[in-house]
Design an enzyme around this catalytic site. Structure first.
Site: not given
Length: 274
Positions: A59, A133, A167
Site C-alpha cells: 500500500e 480504498k 488493506c
C-alpha cells in the site's frame, strides 16, 4: 455460511493457462519517491526473470504510507501522472504487469481530494485498473485520505478476471464478495498491515479466498515507518483456503503460480448447490 454457486456453464470452453504472481514484501520508503521507483525497477526485473506475469507492491508504495497529511497533499498525483508514466515505462522494459499504491489526486464534485489508491499497469504499459480504498483505518487514514465508494471493476489478464482491494478493505467480507460476484478469479490486495494484526494474513485472507472460491494475493511491508511496526507475512491463498505461499518477517519476493484447473476443482468441490 453461504458459498457462491458457480455453474459449470460459467467456465470458459478453453480454460486460461496458469498465472504467476509475485509479491514484493519490502521496507517502506517514506517520502523517497525516487528511491522507491529504483527499488521497484530491481524487483520488477527479478520477478520477470522468475517468470511472474505480475508484481504486487504494498500500500502507498511510491510515497510511503505513514507520511502525514501535508506530505500526502504535496506528493499526490493524478492516475495518469508522472508516477504512472515512470512505472508504465518500467513495465514495458521488463515485460511484467505492476501493481503499486500511491496517493491519487482527483476531483470530487467541486473539490479536489486525495484517495489512497492502487493502480494496475499492464506489461505493455497500459493503465488497466485504478482502485481507491473504501474503508479507512482509523485516524491514520482519515487524516490523509477521503474514502471512495465501493466498486466491482475487474480487469482481464490471460483470461483471468482480477480485482483490487487495499488493506483494511479485505477485512470486510462484502468487499471481496462484491468482486467475486462480478466474476473475479483473483483479488490482489496491497497492504500496510501492522505487526499486532497478524490474524489478517493468517486467518482472514485464507478465509476470504475460501468463502468466495478465489485466489487472494496480499502484499505487505516489513520494518518500521514512524511509529508503525509492520508485520510482513505477505500471503497468497488458494480457493480452498490453503496458504500457497507466505513470507516471514524479512524483505522477500515470493513468486507463486496459480492453477486454473485447481480453481475449477475447488469451485466444483465446494459448490453446495450441486
Amino acid at each position: 455460511m453461504c458459498l457462491m454457486h458457480w455453474a459449470p456453464s460459467s467456465y470458459p470452453i478453453d480454460m486460461p493457462g496458469s498465472l504467476t504472481v509475485a509479491l514484493y514484501q519490502c521496507m517502506p520508503g517514506p517520502l523517497d519517491v525516487a528511491g522507491n521507483l529504483q527499488r521497484l525497477e530491481g524487483a520488477a526485473q527479478q520477478a520477470a526473470e522468475s517468470g511472474a506475469h505480475v508484481l504486487v507492491c504494498p500500500e502507498m508504495f511510491v510515497t510511503g504510507y505513514n507520511i502525514g497529511h501535508a506530505a500526502v497533499l504535496q506528493l499526490a498525483q493524478t492516475a495518469d501522472g508522472g508516477y504512472a508514466q515512470a512505472i508504465a515505462a518500467m513495465a514495458r522494459r521488463h515485460n511484467i504487469a505492476l501493481v503499486y499504491g500511491y496517493p491519487e489526486r482527483a476531483p470530487q464534485g467541486p473539490q479536489t481530494v486525495v484517495f489512497n489508491a492502487a493502480q494496475w499497469i499492464s506489461a505493455q504499459g497500459e493503465r488497466l485498473l485504478n482502485y481507491r480504498k473504501t474503508r479507512l483505518f482509523g485516524e491514520l487514514d482519515s487524516a490523509q485520505f477521503v474514502a471512495a465508494e465501493p466498486v466491482a471493476t475487474l480487469l482481464d489478464l490471460h483470461g483471468w478476471r482480477i480485482g483490487l482491494l487495499i488493506c483494511y478493505d479485505v477485512e470486510f467480507p462484502e468487499n471481496t464478495r462484491r468482486l467475486a460476484l462480478a466474476g473475479a478469479d483473483l483479488v490482489v490486495v496491497p497492504t500496510a498491515n501492522m505487526a499486532n494484526f497478524d490474524e489478517v494474513s493468517q486467518a482472514i485472507v485464507p478465509l476470504r479466498a475460501f468463502e468466495n472460491q478465489i485466489y487472494l494475493a496480499y502484499a505487505n511491508y516489513v520494518g518500521t515507518e514512524g511509529d508503525l511496526q509492520y508485520g510482513g507475512l505477505s500471503t497468497l491463498a488458494g480457493p480452498d483456503g490453503s496458504v500457497l505461499a507466505q513470507a516471514g518477517r524479512e524483505e522477500a519476493l515470493i513468486v507463486t503460480t496459480l492453477s486454473w484447473p485447481d480453481l475449477d476443482s475447488a469451485r466444483r468441490a465446494l459448490d453446495i448447490n450441486q
